[in-house]
Write an enzyme that holds these catalytic residues in place. Structure first.
Site, PDB file in Angstrom:
ATOM      1  CB  THR B 182      19.535  48.330  38.515  1.00 30.24           C
ATOM      2  OG1 THR B 182      19.031  47.769  37.312  1.00 30.24           O
ATOM      3  CG2 THR B 182      19.643  47.243  39.566  1.00 30.24           C
ATOM      4  CD  GLU B 326      21.865  44.690  40.715  1.00 31.04           C
ATOM      5  OE1 GLU B 326      22.269  45.619  41.447  1.00 31.04           O
ATOM      6  OE2 GLU B 326      21.756  44.793  39.483  1.00 31.04           O
ATOM      7  CE  LYS B 435      38.374  41.629  29.981  1.00 32.74           C
ATOM      8  NZ  LYS B 435      37.069  41.097  29.575  1.00 32.74           N
ATOM      9  CD1 TRP B 440      42.456  41.527  32.215  1.00 33.74           C
ATOM     10  CD2 TRP B 440      41.440  41.609  34.207  1.00 33.74           C
ATOM     11  NE1 TRP B 440      41.414  40.651  32.162  1.00 33.74           N
ATOM     12  CE2 TRP B 440      40.766  40.674  33.371  1.00 33.74           C
ATOM     13  CE3 TRP B 440      40.962  41.821  35.484  1.00 33.74           C
ATOM     14  CZ2 TRP B 440      39.643  39.962  33.800  1.00 33.74           C
ATOM     15  CZ3 TRP B 440      39.851  41.114  35.919  1.00 33.74           C
ATOM     16  CH2 TRP B 440      39.194  40.200  35.074  1.00 33.74           C
TER      17      TRP B 440
END
Lengths: 536, 536
Positions: B182, B326, B435, B440
């Site tokens: 990655t 992944e 947050k 959110w």
């Protein structure tokens, strides 16, 4: 080796319907059931019913590893059991109601099933064989509450009060899931135990464009029985691709199928040739059209050329497939390729109609000579067809020995060619091939050619003992009504079409014996004429 | 459990190309290579070259479990190594030539590769880093004999005299096959080790109509790099379905792609948005048409709406995908369903263009609240996106701990909704979510809305420290040339479109910092304005 570091999640059958319930939640499963109105449940509702059915099975006392038998047609309830049983780690034995009683009893006892789940119109069969069933403890009729036969338990009543979720167990993906018996023309039926792994891999591969090519816009009506090799895997390939299902129960006549095709917008169906002969006959009689129907897959025996031509004229694509219970069952599917298309539409159709199908990813194939040598893929040389792969059996249920050779190849019992496009063509059953002086004569090829002779209705060929050549072909001919084709006519017709040494030694004009499944009974022919060439 | 009795043949990557060589033998792989004429090999010939490449690797002394690194573009030789390496039980590390030298050195050393195979125009990179590579013993240039740099070994010369068959070993399907790192925005790059099992299952599922939907009539031109998560699995899904391949090497400019599309009849391509922006610009400039091109899959970042609309007008279907290294990488693919189609063409396209994609079979998904509670699939509530399945990683290479929780769920780091159709929409990166007082706020949603305000060219939103609410949003605006949009204009525009408490506390008119891959650099914004609300 360096180990990979990906998740070792087992492949589980329950995850197929769980996926469909999430990604295709509103897609419908429409079903007939015996003597009931048509039912409709979407995948989300079906997944809940599968959980309820699992709770019901648990309440009947079965444990993982146990077998349950079904005696059921193509219905939503049978489909639900295809997930509830394996989801629990049970093995579902799909008993075949068309078997003679003795074979049916044998398979249920051999499976050792603790529960039998059956359709309403199986009651007579069940009551005939009930006292011969050694392991069945519970009988459940797959009916709604009001139509459950007196004195029996019914599916809908049993699941009604059960929770709509289940905490599905994780287990090894090689765990058994289905037990399907081969019809057993000789000896006892033999059981094949599909695993979760084999079913999921087969279902994944079956949906690809090189096989059945499903899309979420397909409306699939399985007319191959759910008890025949899990209806060729459609109950799994379907939800993986989010198709709508239409289950016809046991109503495979032309009028019933046409009503479902028109009413539900069926795009895809499949089954043995007999069903499609009836369907085409129905269309001819009524002047109907196949409407939304786009594709029909046909297997079980070779697709008659007339059928392929007629469907083609109606705008329906016929795809021939070949497989066996031992191969889950898909082995090859006849699909087009650019290489074939380049030869033109007519040539491509000819190729597709005269071959059993083309190799699909996951099944390795080879053809071998009598000495076991691999033969080239030239479309000419034929040999024993051997297959290998993750959805081919390794051993029959309760057998002591593997059904494969030491390299894992399973001998299909068929003799075939493979061509450079990857198409396989069956030339004979191994046991029906005629070995004449070290050469092979294809009884199927001879039959197909003779069937083209004017006046011939059916031609059957078998090899019988010959003192010089070991075996030689004889032929049986049934004439069309009113036809007066003679032995001379047939020989003249064959002369320009087959090699001299393929010419049958004797031709008999008499009825051709057939098996219960409508295939030519070569064994009876060989017995009847065993000594016809003794003095040759 | 009752064990299934099917063959336990391991899933092997080599069987993919072996299948294509048999069932699609004449299908072509067309490729550019650096400074060379276009090459053409069909699958049968390619399978032979794969065997030759395997013999070459063995002759260099590598053994199963060893790693080899490639530094190569999208070419047939790179593709051949994708089979030759894993076929031997080696692990192919696809090094990323776009990485900074220090990361490139780190990944090759971390992989521990014994052989480095690289394209001709990688020579400068290699010679810059050569003395930092700790494990590389052999260097092979992926060139023909005449273009191999002086003093080095060349691929074509090395394979020329090698046998065209190889006795491919059988091994556990969980054996490692690819090592992909990655990009590592923070800390060292992390390696993901794909296994034979994960690659084959991913390749099978990727070919289904609910994912990439490949057919043998497709001509596939991968414009996503082979070193980015194996070009999203195309090198495997392609041969499983018998597609023709066209490899553009490193030539992704509009003129080069258009020449290949027109010359080779490309039907399918894919890549990051940047490439397609260039391609559409080229079409506009030249008045060209996409010709045979039917579908483009786009991933890496969200598909700009204008791009989707323009492709649609040109008759090309754009499919957005989402995934990560992944996840092998396919997680969701935007494909239509009957339920969506029933809402009409415009609504369906809107849905497809504004979502990352729909769930595909094999990947389980859930979204969870901060407390870890699973949230409903209502298309409204968003939560941390968790994934699980046989092609999701379990642990990074050489890591001590699993990357998943104890139930096998991998936290993607994205925040998303899932709707009742199974479509997933990313609302934020977890690290970019704001947050505010226990609620959110999606920075991406705010940016997208503000970008619609007349005069706004780019809007960027980040959450920074607030003494009362913990975090509050601030917004950066870049104006279009000549536009005079004011803070008041932006606030008025937002007022009717977002909840009051989403309104940014501060709006700055200044340049928006971008990362090297063209994404908004939130980290710089947060650093730059870290204390903007300290005294609020």
């Amino acid at each position: 080796m360096l180990p990979g570091l990906m998740q070792d999640r087992p492949l589980r059958i329950i995850d197929i319907i769980s996926f469909a319930a999430t990604a295709h939640s509103t897609q419908e499963i429409v079903s007939k059931n015996v003597d009931e109105p048509i039912s409709r449940h979407n995948y989300a509702a079906t997944f809940k019913r599968v959980a309820q059915a699992a709770h019901m099975l648990v309440s009947l006392g079965v444990k993982s590893g146990d077998r349950i038998s079904t005696l059921s047609w193509n219905t939503n309830r049978h489909f639900e059991l295809f997930y509830a049983g394996p989801g629990l780690g049970l093995v579902v034995h799909t008993a075949n109601p068309r078997l003679p009683d003795e074979h049916l009893i044998y398979t249920i006892n051999h499976a050792g099933s603790r529960v039998l789940l059956l359709d309403r119109n199986m009651q007579a069969i069940y009551e005939r064989i009930a006292d011969k069933l050694e392991t069945v403890e519970n009988v459940v009729f797959l009916t709604d509450a009001e139509r459950t036969p007196q004195g029996y338990q019914g599916y809908e009543a049993l699941i009604a009060d059960k929770p709509a979720t289940y905490d599905w167990p994780l287990f090894d993906e090689n765990t058994g899931a289905f037990l399907c018996y081969t019809s057993g023309t000789t000896g006892d039926p033999k059981g094949v135990v599909y695993s979760h792994r084999s079913v999921v891999l087969h279902g994944l591969a079956a949906g690809l464009s090189g096989a059945l090519g499903f899309a979420a816009f397909d409306v699939v009506m399985p007319c191959q029985s759910l008890y025949h090799a899990t209806a060729w895997g459609l109950p799994f390939a379907g939800p993986i691709n989010g198709v709508k299902f239409v289950f016809p129960c046991d109503k495979f006549d032309g009028a019933s199928l046409q009503a479902l095709i028109e009413g539900e917008g069926v795009t895809f169906s499949g089954g043995v040739p007999t069903i499609w002969t009836m369907y085409l006959e129905y269309l001819r009689q009524t002047g109907g059209s196949p409407g939304t129907l786009q594709r029909v897959i046909i297997g079980g025996s070779a697709v008659p050329r007339d059928m392929a031509v007629e469907f083609d004229r109606l705008g329906v694509t016929v795809q021939q497939i070949w497989g066996m219970t031992e191969t889950s069952p898909l082995g090859v599917v006849a699909t087009p390729t650019p290489a074939l298309a380049a030869e033109g539409d007519a040539a491509m159709k000819e190729q597709i109609w005269t071959r059993q199908g083309r190799m699909m990813f996951g099944i390795e194939m080879k053809i071998v000579s009598e000495e076991g040598e691999a033969l080239p893929h030239d479309g000419e040389q034929d040999g024993a067809l051997m297959v290998r792969g993750p959805w081919v059996l390794s051993r029959y249920f309760r057998a002591d020995d593997d059904a494969t050779d030491q390299d894992g190849w399973f001998d299909t019992g068929d003799v075939s060619t493979i061509d450079r496009f990857g198409f396989m063509r069956i030339t004979d059953r191994k046991k029906d091939v005629i070995k004449s002086g070290g050469e092979w004569i294809s009884s199927i090829d001879l039959e197909n050619i003779a069937a083209g002779c004017p006046g011939v209705k059916v031609a059957a060929v078998a090899g019988i003992y010959h003192p010089k050549w070991e075996e030689r072909p004889i032929m049986l001919i049934e004439r069309h009504d009113g036809a007066d084709v003679s032995e001379g006519d047939v020989r003249a017709y064959l002369k320009s079409r087959v090699a001299t040494w393929w010419m049958p030694d004797r031709i008999f004009f008499e009825d051709v014996p057939m098996t219960a499944t409508g295939k030519i009974d070569k064994k009876i022919i060989r017995d009847r004429h065993a000594h016809a060439l003794d003095s040759a």
